[in-house]
Design a protein around this motif. Sequence first.
Motif, PDB file in Angstrom:
ATOM      1  N   VAL A   1      49.024  35.423  38.358  1.00 27.78           N
ATOM      2  CA  VAL A   1      47.973  35.953  39.242  1.00 27.78           C
ATOM      3  C   VAL A   1      48.611  36.503  40.509  1.00 27.78           C
ATOM      4  N   LEU A   2      47.951  37.503  41.067  1.00 27.42           N
ATOM      5  CA  LEU A   2      48.449  38.078  42.317  1.00 27.42           C
ATOM      6  C   LEU A   2      48.191  37.121  43.480  1.00 27.42           C
ATOM      7  N   ILE A   3      46.985  36.516  43.494  1.00 24.80           N
ATOM      8  CA  ILE A   3      46.600  35.611  44.588  1.00 24.80           C
ATOM      9  C   ILE A   3      46.040  34.323  43.989  1.00 24.80           C
TER      10      ILE A   3
ATOM     11  N   LEU B   1      48.880  35.895  30.470  1.00 26.74           N
ATOM     12  CA  LEU B   1      47.542  36.317  30.879  1.00 26.74           C
ATOM     13  C   LEU B   1      47.620  36.726  32.346  1.00 26.74           C
ATOM     14  N   VAL B   2      47.051  37.883  32.677  1.00 24.36           N
ATOM     15  CA  VAL B   2      47.206  38.407  34.036  1.00 24.36           C
ATOM     16  C   VAL B   2      45.843  38.638  34.676  1.00 24.36           C
ATOM     17  N   ASP B   3      45.662  38.107  35.890  1.00 28.70           N
ATOM     18  CA  ASP B   3      44.420  38.377  36.626  1.00 28.70           C
ATOM     19  C   ASP B   3      44.765  38.601  38.094  1.00 28.70           C
ATOM     20  N   ASP B   4      43.820  39.122  38.851  1.00 25.88           N
ATOM     21  CA  ASP B   4      44.147  39.397  40.258  1.00 25.88           C
ATOM     22  C   ASP B   4      44.049  38.143  41.126  1.00 25.88           C
TER      23      ASP B   4
ATOM     24  N   ILE C   1      48.572  40.395  28.763  1.00 20.98           N
ATOM     25  CA  ILE C   1      47.156  40.703  28.548  1.00 20.98           C
ATOM     26  C   ILE C   1      46.415  40.581  29.871  1.00 20.98           C
ATOM     27  N   GLY C   2      45.845  41.699  30.302  1.00 21.30           N
ATOM     28  CA  GLY C   2      45.128  41.737  31.573  1.00 21.30           C
ATOM     29  C   GLY C   2      43.663  41.419  31.378  1.00 21.30           C
ATOM     30  N   VAL C   3      43.094  40.701  32.346  1.00 24.34           N
ATOM     31  CA  VAL C   3      41.667  40.377  32.309  1.00 24.34           C
ATOM     32  C   VAL C   3      40.928  41.437  33.134  1.00 24.34           C
ATOM     33  N   HIS C   4      39.851  41.983  32.559  1.00 22.70           N
ATOM     34  CA  HIS C   4      39.019  42.970  33.275  1.00 22.70           C
ATOM     35  C   HIS C   4      38.630  42.437  34.635  1.00 22.70           C
ATOM     36  N   THR C   5      38.570  43.199  35.671  1.00 26.57           N
ATOM     37  CA  THR C   5      38.923  44.598  35.764  1.00 26.57           C
ATOM     38  C   THR C   5      40.360  44.766  36.260  1.00 26.57           C
TER      39      THR C   5
END
Lengths: 311, 188
Positions: free
Chosen positions: B130-132, B99-102, B35-39
Amino acid sequence: MTAATGPRPRHLLDFQDWSAERLSALLDNADTMSQVLDRPVKKVPALQGLSVCTAFFENSTRTRISFELAARRMSADVVSFAAGGSSVSKGESIRDTIEVLTSYKVDAFVVRHASAGAAHLVARYSGKPVINAGDGRRAHPTQALLDAYTIRREFGSLEGKTVAIIGDVRHSRVARSNAELLPKLGARVVLCGPATLLPRELAADGVTLTTDAREAVRGADAVMALRLQQERMDAGYVGSLQDYAAQYQVNETLLSYAPDHAIVMHPGPMNRDVEISSDAADGPRSRILQQVENGQAVRMSTLYHLLVGRA
Amino acid sequence: MKASILSAEEMRRALTRIAHEILERNKGAQNLALIGVHTRGIPIAARLAAKLQELEGVAVPLGRLDITLYRDDLSEIARQPIIRETEVPFDLARRRVILVDDVLYTGRTVRAALDALIDLGRPEGIQLAVLIDRGHRELPIRADYVGKNLPTAKTELVKVRLEETDGTDSVELWDIDELRNDGLRAEQ
């Protein structure tokens, strides 16, 4: 998603301070609120810690319940004030009442009153955000918003749509608010009723008048019937219920002149077999119960727009 | 710009590694959901799903989450109260949700996302990718999968660009003042 520019309006008294972009954004957010209402947990914490007072100087159980549920589903606390059981019946003025309620640290008011301009007074006396839930025959903006939202959900957009509003236009705040809102969102409004109930001054850009119901529904995407109250007969605005119904009742005969896709709406409560027939009210074109359902989502969105981040 | 943190190639490798770590930790891709968090969490979640499909041949269901109604830092919302779409088209029960966020920063977005997710159902567990991770947590929250740990100052800004939302893949470190002067919108 619509970007809205300019300052956020502080109140929803009518649509004067509301740009088309902001109104569209409010309706966009109502989609999210509808999704919340379809979930197992029908509540979000967005307005936690705020309290909303529903101040109903004129009785309206349905509208009050809709607002109170909307506020609770946004996690606001609700205090409910009804004039019938209060000091107002002992002669306390609206100003005193509102100043007392404001002293309890209420964060916003939802106001219903029989007099035009009452919501403006509450805004001035309380200094808090105010939502007009109907003031006399002047305005009922959340009803118009839920009507617009219902039409938008049906057809995807209001742009270029035609809405026929039939009945006692003269005494209807719903008709006035729709005539103000729908043209802002790109729709055309046709107001229709007997000449005695159709004030000519309501004609405007995007708003036309006719006394011919068949002409009104021809080309209409939505047909809205307005409540006709018994007292209008007594005051001589219409001859008899039979005469009125024969010309202006929204029923299968009248709807046969409307496009096949036209939907039927009514702001409620209905006088069945006066301004609307049961077959029209309960038939496949009817969106009357969807209007009620949409009302809650639109009111959640309205509370959110006015109150979030302003505690 | 102060420094280039990830190139497109480095970003691709980081996401591939995260996909492997997800499979290792969960012993496969069964009963997972992303599940990705906007944006920008949304395209990153979609890329991870594509990797998992490639590696395991399992189609992991994808969702998107808008957390606006759950935020506690409201100044940005107050300016522009726009809510975006939440779409979780599957039952959360008995699923392990990633949960995925940048960018992970104060942890407040993740806190809000956890609340939003739990209101949608009762997943078996929730993990965070998270990416970072740029540090400066204000809440007791940590990520399970991190593309790159990046020590930052609060006066700095991590700018993530993705092909899907920005037309290019890159992560850069900027000074907030420098970005303002460039007229670019602050993201993190």
